[in-house]
Design a protein around this motif. Structure first.
Motif, mmCIF file in Angstrom:
data_model
loop_
_atom_site.group_PDB
_atom_site.id
_atom_site.type_symbol
_atom_site.label_atom_id
_atom_site.label_comp_id
_atom_site.label_asym_id
_atom_site.label_seq_id
_atom_site.Cartn_x
_atom_site.Cartn_y
_atom_site.Cartn_z
ATOM 1 N N MET A 137 146.651 26.627 -3.571
ATOM 2 C CA MET A 137 145.663 27.306 -2.717
ATOM 3 C C MET A 137 144.336 27.513 -3.441
ATOM 4 S SD MET A 137 145.248 28.342 0.335
ATOM 5 C CE MET A 137 144.167 29.353 1.314
ATOM 6 N N PRO A 138 144.300 27.975 -4.721
ATOM 7 C CA PRO A 138 143.005 28.088 -5.414
ATOM 8 C C PRO A 138 142.312 26.748 -5.552
ATOM 9 C CG PRO A 138 144.669 29.397 -6.523
ATOM 10 C CD PRO A 138 145.376 28.582 -5.504
ATOM 11 N N ARG A 139 143.101 25.666 -5.747
ATOM 12 C CA ARG A 139 142.494 24.342 -5.849
ATOM 13 C C ARG A 139 141.804 23.962 -4.543
ATOM 14 N NH1 ARG A 139 141.649 22.164 -10.907
ATOM 15 N NH2 ARG A 139 143.409 22.693 -12.257
ATOM 16 N N SER A 140 142.454 24.279 -3.421
ATOM 17 C CA SER A 140 141.866 23.958 -2.116
ATOM 18 C C SER A 140 140.575 24.715 -1.902
ATOM 19 C CB SER A 140 142.870 24.287 -1.001
ATOM 20 O OG SER A 140 144.049 23.535 -1.175
ATOM 21 N N LEU A 141 140.588 26.005 -2.258
ATOM 22 C CA LEU A 141 139.365 26.790 -2.098
ATOM 23 C C LEU A 141 138.260 26.272 -3.013
ATOM 24 C CD1 LEU A 141 140.897 30.386 -1.910
ATOM 25 C CD2 LEU A 141 140.030 28.992 -0.024
ATOM 26 N N PHE A 142 138.654 25.841 -4.210
ATOM 27 C CA PHE A 142 137.656 25.306 -5.135
ATOM 28 C C PHE A 142 137.036 24.021 -4.598
ATOM 29 C CE2 PHE A 142 136.683 22.576 -8.836
ATOM 30 C CZ PHE A 142 135.645 23.318 -9.385
ATOM 31 N N LEU A 143 137.881 23.143 -4.009
ATOM 32 C CA LEU A 143 137.359 21.908 -3.445
ATOM 33 C C LEU A 143 136.448 22.185 -2.256
ATOM 34 C CD1 LEU A 143 140.521 19.609 -3.611
ATOM 35 C CD2 LEU A 143 138.456 19.437 -4.997
ATOM 36 N N LEU A 144 136.851 23.167 -1.426
ATOM 37 C CA LEU A 144 135.982 23.524 -0.297
ATOM 38 C C LEU A 144 134.662 24.097 -0.787
ATOM 39 C CD1 LEU A 144 138.616 25.099 2.130
ATOM 40 C CD2 LEU A 144 137.532 22.848 2.302
ATOM 41 N N PHE A 145 134.716 24.834 -1.906
ATOM 42 C CA PHE A 145 133.471 25.369 -2.465
ATOM 43 C C PHE A 145 132.561 24.236 -2.964
ATOM 44 C CE2 PHE A 145 131.142 26.962 -6.228
ATOM 45 C CZ PHE A 145 130.348 27.896 -5.609
ATOM 46 N N LEU A 146 133.172 23.219 -3.572
ATOM 47 C CA LEU A 146 132.379 22.080 -4.015
ATOM 48 C C LEU A 146 131.775 21.334 -2.833
ATOM 49 C CD1 LEU A 146 134.562 20.574 -6.903
ATOM 50 C CD2 LEU A 146 132.431 21.881 -7.112
ATOM 51 N N LEU A 147 132.561 21.232 -1.763
ATOM 52 C CA LEU A 147 132.049 20.541 -0.580
ATOM 53 C C LEU A 147 130.846 21.275 0.015
ATOM 54 C CD1 LEU A 147 135.386 19.514 1.197
ATOM 55 C CD2 LEU A 147 133.811 18.038 -0.056
ATOM 56 N N SER A 168 132.490 2.531 -10.876
ATOM 57 C CA SER A 168 133.664 2.084 -11.620
ATOM 58 C C SER A 168 133.956 2.931 -12.846
ATOM 59 C CB SER A 168 133.488 0.618 -12.044
ATOM 60 O OG SER A 168 132.314 0.484 -12.855
ATOM 61 N N ASP A 169 132.944 3.614 -13.417
ATOM 62 C CA ASP A 169 133.154 4.405 -14.625
ATOM 63 C C ASP A 169 133.182 5.897 -14.360
ATOM 64 O OD1 ASP A 169 130.565 4.578 -13.849
ATOM 65 O OD2 ASP A 169 129.700 4.451 -15.871
ATOM 66 N N SER A 170 133.360 6.266 -13.069
ATOM 67 C CA SER A 170 133.326 7.694 -12.710
ATOM 68 C C SER A 170 134.714 8.317 -12.625
ATOM 69 C CB SER A 170 132.592 7.891 -11.380
ATOM 70 O OG SER A 170 131.271 7.407 -11.467
ATOM 71 N N GLY A 171 135.715 7.486 -12.484
ATOM 72 C CA GLY A 171 137.054 8.043 -12.285
ATOM 73 C C GLY A 171 137.278 8.448 -10.838
ATOM 74 N N VAL A 172 138.518 8.731 -10.530
ATOM 75 C CA VAL A 172 138.903 9.033 -9.140
ATOM 76 C C VAL A 172 139.825 10.253 -9.121
ATOM 77 C CG1 VAL A 172 140.327 8.242 -7.208
ATOM 78 C CG2 VAL A 172 138.581 6.743 -8.171
ATOM 79 N N ILE A 180 133.159 11.482 -7.956
ATOM 80 C CA ILE A 180 132.032 12.385 -8.200
ATOM 81 C C ILE A 180 131.013 11.641 -9.066
ATOM 82 C CG2 ILE A 180 131.312 14.591 -9.186
ATOM 83 C CD1 ILE A 180 134.136 15.606 -8.758
ATOM 84 N N ARG A 181 129.815 11.465 -8.514
ATOM 85 C CA ARG A 181 128.752 10.755 -9.246
ATOM 86 C C ARG A 181 127.401 11.364 -8.897
ATOM 87 N NH1 ARG A 181 127.957 6.390 -12.305
ATOM 88 N NH2 ARG A 181 126.017 5.209 -12.123
ATOM 89 N N ASN A 182 126.627 11.670 -9.926
ATOM 90 C CA ASN A 182 125.299 12.271 -9.756
ATOM 91 C C ASN A 182 125.381 13.550 -8.922
ATOM 92 O OD1 ASN A 182 124.126 10.142 -11.218
ATOM 93 N ND2 ASN A 182 123.813 8.929 -9.339
#
Length: 226
Positions: free
Chosen positions: A1-11, A50-54, A117-119
């Motif tokens: 749940m904290p991970r989901s909130l963190f991702l939503l915060f990044l979005l 290609s060098d950003s990771g996924v 995630i890039r730039n």
């Protein structure tokens, strides 16, 4: 749940750019039962990524986004803290990042995304849904009918006109026996009673006949006719 909130915060902070240059597809066959392996591939067509990771993200049917793992450009895999690591694996290939679910379960159903995630920008891939087949609904079980044929004997009423001669003769014999047996018994009883009555009357009559003779006028002397 904290991970989901963190991702939503990044979005909410970052601009999400979906260019169609990142696509997710299923490499393995669709799982047919719990425990089947599932392999997903994230293909990156833009060489600048290609060098950003996924990062692999899962969204369940009734839940928010769940971070699974991050695969770096040097094939280093970092699992989320709440993920069962033995069940999830990741690898990197030329322009591709793979996610392996070694034992797919019902809780793994949903839609899978890979994010680059890039730039300071999030680039989402197209989502790919993976679900287990819905089990068919079974009709209510009923007891199987017996295959043994059931024979029934018809009940017929036999009247005097439909009886055979032998059966009719037996019927009349039974009727005669039921009628004549009481009559014969009654006749025997009456005959015995009649015989007893006659014998009794004869004994009574003999007792009454034993009486004195009346005396004559000559006091019992015989009168001579001389």
């Amino acid at each position: 749940m904290p991970r989901s909130l963190f991702l939503l915060f990044l979005l909410s902070l970052c601009y999400c750019k979906c260019k169609g240059q990142i696509q997710v597809k299923l490499l393995s066959r669709t799982p047919t039962k719990p425990g089947d392996p599932v392999e997903l591939e994230c293909a990156i067509k833009d060489n600048s990524f290609s060098d950003s990771g996924v990062s692999w993200v899962h969204q369940g049917k009734d839940s928010g986004l769940r971070f699974i793992m991050f695969i770096s450009s040097i094939s280093r895999v970092t699992h989320a803290s709440d993920v069962d690591k033995p069940r999830y694996g990741g690898s990197k290939g030329p322009g591709t990042y793979k996610l392996m679910v070694k034992s797919f379960q019902e809780k793994d159903q949903g839609e899978y995304y890979c994010i680059v995630i890039r730039n300071q920008m999030l680039h989402f891939s197209s989502g790919h849904q993976v679900f287990l087949p819905v089990p068919p609904t079974q009709p209510p079980t009923t007891k199987a009918a017996s295959t043994t044929p059931i024979t029934t004997t018809p009940v017929t009423t036999i009247g005097p006109e439909t009886q055979s001669p032998a059966n009719a003769h037996k019927t009349w014999l039974n009727c005669d026996l039921y009628i004549w047996a009481p009559l014969v018994g009654a006749c025997l009883f009456l005959l015995v009673a009649l015989v007893v009555t006659i014998i009794t009357c004869q004994k009574t009559r003999r007792r009454r006949c034993k009486c004195r003779r009346p005396a004559n006028a000559n006091n019992g002397k015989v009168v001579s006719n001389r």
